[in-house]
Each structure stands twice: as structure tokens, then as C-alpha cells.
Design a protein around this motif. Structure first.
Motif, PDB file in Angstrom:
ATOM      1  N   ILE A 188       0.828  -1.206   0.000  1.00  0.00           N
ATOM      2  CA  ILE A 188       0.000   0.000   0.000  1.00  0.00           C
ATOM      3  C   ILE A 188       0.862   1.256   0.000  1.00  0.00           C
ATOM      4  CG2 ILE A 188      -1.625   1.351   1.387  1.00  0.00           C
ATOM      5  CD1 ILE A 188      -2.856  -1.329   2.291  1.00  0.00           C
ATOM      6  N   ALA A 189       1.893   1.269   0.841  1.00  0.00           N
ATOM      7  CA  ALA A 189       2.772   2.439   0.909  1.00  0.00           C
ATOM      8  C   ALA A 189       3.431   2.690  -0.446  1.00  0.00           C
ATOM      9  CB  ALA A 189       3.830   2.240   1.994  1.00  0.00           C
ATOM     10  N   THR A 190       3.839   1.615  -1.124  1.00  0.00           N
ATOM     11  CA  THR A 190       4.441   1.751  -2.441  1.00  0.00           C
ATOM     12  C   THR A 190       3.427   2.262  -3.455  1.00  0.00           C
ATOM     13  OG1 THR A 190       5.957  -0.067  -1.952  1.00  0.00           O
ATOM     14  CG2 THR A 190       5.686   0.540  -4.261  1.00  0.00           C
ATOM     15  N   ALA A 191       2.190   1.756  -3.377  1.00  0.00           N
ATOM     16  CA  ALA A 191       1.141   2.222  -4.286  1.00  0.00           C
ATOM     17  C   ALA A 191       0.906   3.715  -4.118  1.00  0.00           C
ATOM     18  CB  ALA A 191      -0.143   1.439  -4.038  1.00  0.00           C
ATOM     19  N   ALA A 192       0.895   4.181  -2.880  1.00  0.00           N
ATOM     20  CA  ALA A 192       0.707   5.604  -2.621  1.00  0.00           C
ATOM     21  C   ALA A 192       1.865   6.417  -3.200  1.00  0.00           C
ATOM     22  CB  ALA A 192       0.568   5.847  -1.121  1.00  0.00           C
ATOM     23  N   GLU A 193       3.090   5.936  -3.015  1.00  0.00           N
ATOM     24  CA  GLU A 193       4.266   6.622  -3.554  1.00  0.00           C
ATOM     25  C   GLU A 193       4.207   6.707  -5.074  1.00  0.00           C
ATOM     26  OE1 GLU A 193       7.641   4.503  -2.162  1.00  0.00           O
ATOM     27  OE2 GLU A 193       7.329   5.019  -0.047  1.00  0.00           O
ATOM     28  N   LYS A 194       3.650   5.668  -5.704  1.00  0.00           N
ATOM     29  CA  LYS A 194       3.561   5.635  -7.160  1.00  0.00           C
ATOM     30  C   LYS A 194       2.352   6.403  -7.684  1.00  0.00           C
ATOM     31  CE  LYS A 194       5.798   1.048  -7.525  1.00  0.00           C
ATOM     32  NZ  LYS A 194       7.025   1.458  -8.234  1.00  0.00           N
ATOM     33  N   GLY A 195       1.562   6.969  -6.769  1.00  0.00           N
ATOM     34  CA  GLY A 195       0.430   7.791  -7.183  1.00  0.00           C
ATOM     35  C   GLY A 195      -0.837   7.039  -7.505  1.00  0.00           C
TER      36      GLY A 195
ATOM     37  N   PHE B 131       5.705  -5.867  -5.873  1.00  0.00           N
ATOM     38  CA  PHE B 131       5.161  -4.584  -6.307  1.00  0.00           C
ATOM     39  C   PHE B 131       6.140  -3.450  -6.035  1.00  0.00           C
ATOM     40  CE2 PHE B 131       2.371  -0.838  -5.734  1.00  0.00           C
ATOM     41  CZ  PHE B 131       1.792  -0.823  -6.997  1.00  0.00           C
ATOM     42  N   GLU B 132       6.891  -3.570  -4.944  1.00  0.00           N
ATOM     43  CA  GLU B 132       7.829  -2.506  -4.588  1.00  0.00           C
ATOM     44  C   GLU B 132       8.929  -2.335  -5.634  1.00  0.00           C
ATOM     45  OE1 GLU B 132       6.770  -4.616  -0.681  1.00  0.00           O
ATOM     46  OE2 GLU B 132       6.713  -4.988  -2.828  1.00  0.00           O
ATOM     47  N   GLN B 133       9.186  -3.391  -6.411  1.00  0.00           N
ATOM     48  CA  GLN B 133      10.238  -3.332  -7.414  1.00  0.00           C
ATOM     49  C   GLN B 133       9.712  -3.017  -8.813  1.00  0.00           C
ATOM     50  OE1 GLN B 133      12.512  -6.989  -7.193  1.00  0.00           O
ATOM     51  NE2 GLN B 133      12.620  -6.917  -4.955  1.00  0.00           N
ATOM     52  N   LEU B 134       8.422  -2.794  -8.910  1.00  0.00           N
ATOM     53  CA  LEU B 134       7.812  -2.544 -10.219  1.00  0.00           C
ATOM     54  C   LEU B 134       8.251  -1.186 -10.760  1.00  0.00           C
ATOM     55  CD1 LEU B 134       5.687  -3.667 -12.272  1.00  0.00           C
ATOM     56  CD2 LEU B 134       4.012  -2.246 -11.087  1.00  0.00           C
ATOM     57  N   GLU B 135       8.769  -1.177 -11.964  1.00  0.00           N
ATOM     58  CA  GLU B 135       9.167   0.059 -12.633  1.00  0.00           C
ATOM     59  C   GLU B 135       8.016   0.514 -13.517  1.00  0.00           C
ATOM     60  OE1 GLU B 135      11.785   1.928 -12.290  1.00  0.00           O
ATOM     61  OE2 GLU B 135      12.844   0.631 -10.862  1.00  0.00           O
ATOM     62  N   MET B 136       7.300   1.536 -13.069  1.00  0.00           N
ATOM     63  CA  MET B 136       6.129   1.986 -13.813  1.00  0.00           C
ATOM     64  C   MET B 136       6.487   2.483 -15.214  1.00  0.00           C
ATOM     65  SD  MET B 136       3.537   1.433 -11.828  1.00  0.00           S
ATOM     66  CE  MET B 136       2.252   2.445 -12.543  1.00  0.00           C
TER      67      MET B 136
END
Length: 426
Positions: free
Chosen positions: A65-72, A332-337
Motif C-alpha cells: 500500500i505504501a508503495t502504491a501511494a508513492e507511485k500515485g 510490487f515494490e520493485q515494479l518500474e512503472m
């Protein structure tokens, strides 16, 4: 200027930047658990299926969730299995997601907590449940309804008496500002148990009409439809990572039947928009019908793996969607958008979870990335843009399906059977 207003302006600017980059606000579906206590034949996670059950856990999910928030990411859904088997955890994680700045949080249930409505203390139990959920920022809660025949639904789910309990629970939730959504996963029994080998358009039209009337009479004010989630028998265990799919014939529809099915749904929705907030966009159905008629260029590819993603409870890894299980994208934390910006031209499934929003966002993304292609499509299919605009206006009349707001009878009353509001046609 107040802090809340400032936050809203900041988020609107972020959304505008996202569109300028040719992307859309991100949506993440987290399968928190594959544990379930129902017997649904249309789902591979039914309780009778023997496989190792898994749950992500609070700490792992907080990291995601924290990573999702960081990624917008703007939207987050907790799915199962049966999410309410971990109700306290889902509530706590929803509050955490809200604290991280994610606005649109959803989850759902098979309704098992609404069974036993004839027992003493049922109303008090439901009130406590509603109070607990009301204390969270969860915006939408769906309740699965498999058939407009209550006996068929309860037999399919293995939850006797649950429909009567849902009917009793809905006003108690509404008193606390929660308006539950009826969610139909289309199956061959959705209008009552069927033994017919082939179903036609007349059957589907009558079936959808009956379903919408039924859930409105139960007390629902929001309704959604999930398109059939069927897999070829040889693919059922190897392709889709989200096991809510099945090779059981109850979710199988032939090509001809799907044309009749989607046409009937498209035609039936306007007849019930005055009474129900119906989430299904007709522009998306129109595009899906184009695809099934062999005009794939008059539909949009899915944003799964571009802006929308799925996290599996079994391995905690990310996938483009619940269907493309062969494409493990890792943690998910390593996903490069940025690496996902190109995406795939995917139309491999009909699943509405990502296909519907992809179609709704398509004109905005195409205007930035492929304007000439968009212009060509609109010249060939001007009906799409009319339906798209109609859907947006209808969504606004529905408060964008905010399950924490009561329906506006005055706004819904303006919608004619043709699907257009009175103000637009007078």
C-alpha cells in the motif's frame, strides 16, 4: 485555504499530470486472501476446492500500500477469497491506505455474515458490523448476488437464508451512511436455474430486467455486473492467477450467446437508471460488442499491466491483471512503472474490473498518445463518443458511485429510458 482543499487541489494537479503523460490514475487490486467459506461453482476458490490457502498478512500488505501511494495510485481494492474472513485486518489496512493518501478504497463479501437473520441478536450483530465499516474510509462494499431467484443464489453459495439477511441488513447499513452494492457475476443461472443448452437475446433481456428489479426491491441502490469469467479447461489452472475463474459450464457462453448477452445488457441498463445507480458503462459494452463482431479496432486495449495491476495472495507478487498469470512482474515494490508505459494491446479476456475503466479512460489517453488513431475511430464509430459522454454525465448524477452517499432521486429521475437525461434531449 483549508488543508483539505489544498490536498484536493494537489491531487487534481497530480491527476492532470498523469493524463498529460498518457496514463490514467492507477488502480491496484490486492487479493488479501484466497480463503473462502462459500461453495460457488463459478469460482475456483470455493471452500470445497482442495489447495493450500494463503493470506498476505498485514505487514506485507502495508508495504504494498505504501508503495502504491508513492507511485500515485488512486484506487485500491481488497478482494478474496472472502475478505470479511479477515474483517479486522481489512478495516485496519483500509485506514492505513487512507492515511497514505489513497482515495478510492473498495472491498466486498459473499454476505455470509448476513446469514441467520431468524436468530436472536441478528440486528445487533449487523449494527456492530455496519458501525465497524462506517469507521473506515472504505468507499464501496459489494455483496455478491448470483441470481434473481433467492433459492438458486443460496444453493450456489451454500449460504441458506442469506438473502433475507441481506434484505434486513441494507437499511441498517444505510442508517450509518453505507450503501452496499449488488454485484452480479454473470452465470447461466443469473435469472433462475437453467437447463437450456442455448440462451437467446430475449432470455437475457428478461433476465437482466428481472435482476435489476430484484436487487432494487431488496433495497440496493448501486448495482454492478461482472462479465463471465470462464477459462478453457486446459487453461483454468495454469493461466489465470486469480482463481475466481473456472472451466465449469455455469460460466460458459458461446460467441453467439455473448453477442446476445452483451447486447441485452446494453439495452436493459437505461430502463433501470432512474431507480438504481448502475456502474456498468454502456460505452464499454458497445466497444466489447464491436470486438465480438470482428471490429477490434473499434475497441480499446486493456490498461492492465500499464496503470492497473493485481497482487496475488499466494506469492505476494504483481501481475498485469488477474487473468495473465503467466506474466509474473515480481514484488510490487520493485515494479518500474516507466517500463510499463508501452503496455500490450491486450483484449484476451472480458473481465470488467480493468476492461471497463480502460474503455472509459480511452479517449483521454488516446488524445495524448494516439490522437490520429482516436480521430479515425470516432469517425468510424461516432456512437462510442456519444455513449462515453452519456456515461460520464450519468456517473456524475450517481455521485460517481460513492457508496457513502445516498442516491439523489432528483438527479436519477432526469434519466429517460433512452439513457439520456431530460435536459439533454428537451
Amino acid at each position: 485555504m483549508g488543508k483539505e482543499k489544498m490536498n484536493r487541489i494537489t491531487k487534481n494537479i497530480q491527476v492532470a499530470k498523469t493524463f498529460l503523460q498518457g496514463r490514467v490514475p492507477g488502480q491496484l487490486v490486492i487479493q488479501y486472501t484466497d480463503l473462502c467459506n462459500a461453495q460457488c461453482p463459478q469460482c475456483g476458490m470455493r471452500a470445497s476446492n482442495d489447495f493450500p490457502r494463503t493470506t498476505l498478512g498485514v505487514e506485507r500488505t502495508k508495504e504494498i500500500i505504501a508503495t502504491a501511494a508513492e507511485k500515485g495510485f488512486a484506487a485500491l481494492s481488497f478482494t478474496g477469497g472472502e475478505p470479511f474472513l479477515h474483517l479486522d485486518e481489512v478495516c485496519a489496512l483500509s485506514c492505513y491506505a487512507d492515511q497514505q493518501g489513497i482515495d478510492y478504497i473498495r472491498t466486498g463479501t459473499n454476505g455470509y455474515l448476513f446469514a441467520g437473520s431468524d436468530k436472536a441478536g441478528f440486528s445487533d450483530k449487523v449494527k456492530r458490523l455496519a458501525d465497524k465499516l462506517a469507521a473506515t474510509p472504505i468507499r464501496n462494499i459489494w455483496v455478491s448476488i448470483d441470481s434473481s431467484d433467492p433459492q438458486v443464489h443460496e444453493q450456489m453459495r451454500g449460504l441458506p437464508g442469506v438473502i433475507r439477511g441481506i434484505e434486513k441488513a441494507l437499511p441498517l447499513f444505510a442508517e450509518r451512511g453505507i450503501y452496499l452494492s449488488a454485484n452480479l457475476g454473470i452465470n447461466r443461472n443469473f435469472a433462475g436455474r437453467q437447463e437450456r443448452e442455448e440462451l437467446d437475446a430475449d432470455f437475457f433481456r428478461a433476465g437482466f430486467d428481472r435482476f435489476y428489479r430484484y436487487v432494487a426491491d431488496l433495497g440496493f441502490s448501486i448495482a454492478n455486473v461482472c462479465y463471465p469469467m470462464w477459462s478453457e479447461p486446459e487453461q483454468a489452472d495454469t493461466e489465470a492467477v486469480y482463481a475466481a475463474t473456472t472451466s465449469d459450464q455455469i460460466t460458459y457462453f458461446s460467441h453467439v450467446e455473448k453477442l446476445a448477452l452483451f447486447s441485452a445488457l446494453f439495452e436493459t441498463i437505461p430502463q433501470h437508471r432512474q431507480r438504481l445507480r448502475i456502474f456498468t458503462p454502456r460505452a464499454s459494452l458497445h466497444a466489447l460488442l464491436n470486438q465480438y463482431r470482428g471490429e477490434e479496432h473499434l475497441s480499446s486495449s486493456c490498461r492492465g499491466g500499464i496503470d492497473f495491476f493485481f497482487v496475488d495472495s499466494a506469492d505476494g507478487n504483481t501481475y498485469p491483471c488477474g487473468y495473465r498469470g503467466e506474466e509474473n512482474l515480481g514484488p510490487f515494490e520493485q515494479l518500474e512503472m516507466k517500463s510499463c508505459a508501452g503496455g500490450d494491446d491486450c483484449r484476451r479476456c472480458d473481465w470488467e474490473c480493468f476492461r471497463d475503466p480502460s474503455e472509459l479512460f480511452a479517449p483521454m489517453t488516446a488524445l495524448r498518445t494516439t490522437p490520429l488513431k482516436l480521430l479515425q475511430r470516432l469517425r468510424q464509430d461516432p456512437e462510442f463518443i456519444r455513449l462515453w459522454w452519456e456515461d460520464l454525465r450519468y456517473y456524475r448524477a450517481c455521485h460517481y458511485f460513492n457508496g457513502r452517499m445516498a442516491p439523489s432521486s432528483s438527479k436519477l429521475r432526469d434519466w429517460e429510458l433512452q439513457g439520456a437525461p431530460v435536459a439533454a434531449i428537451s
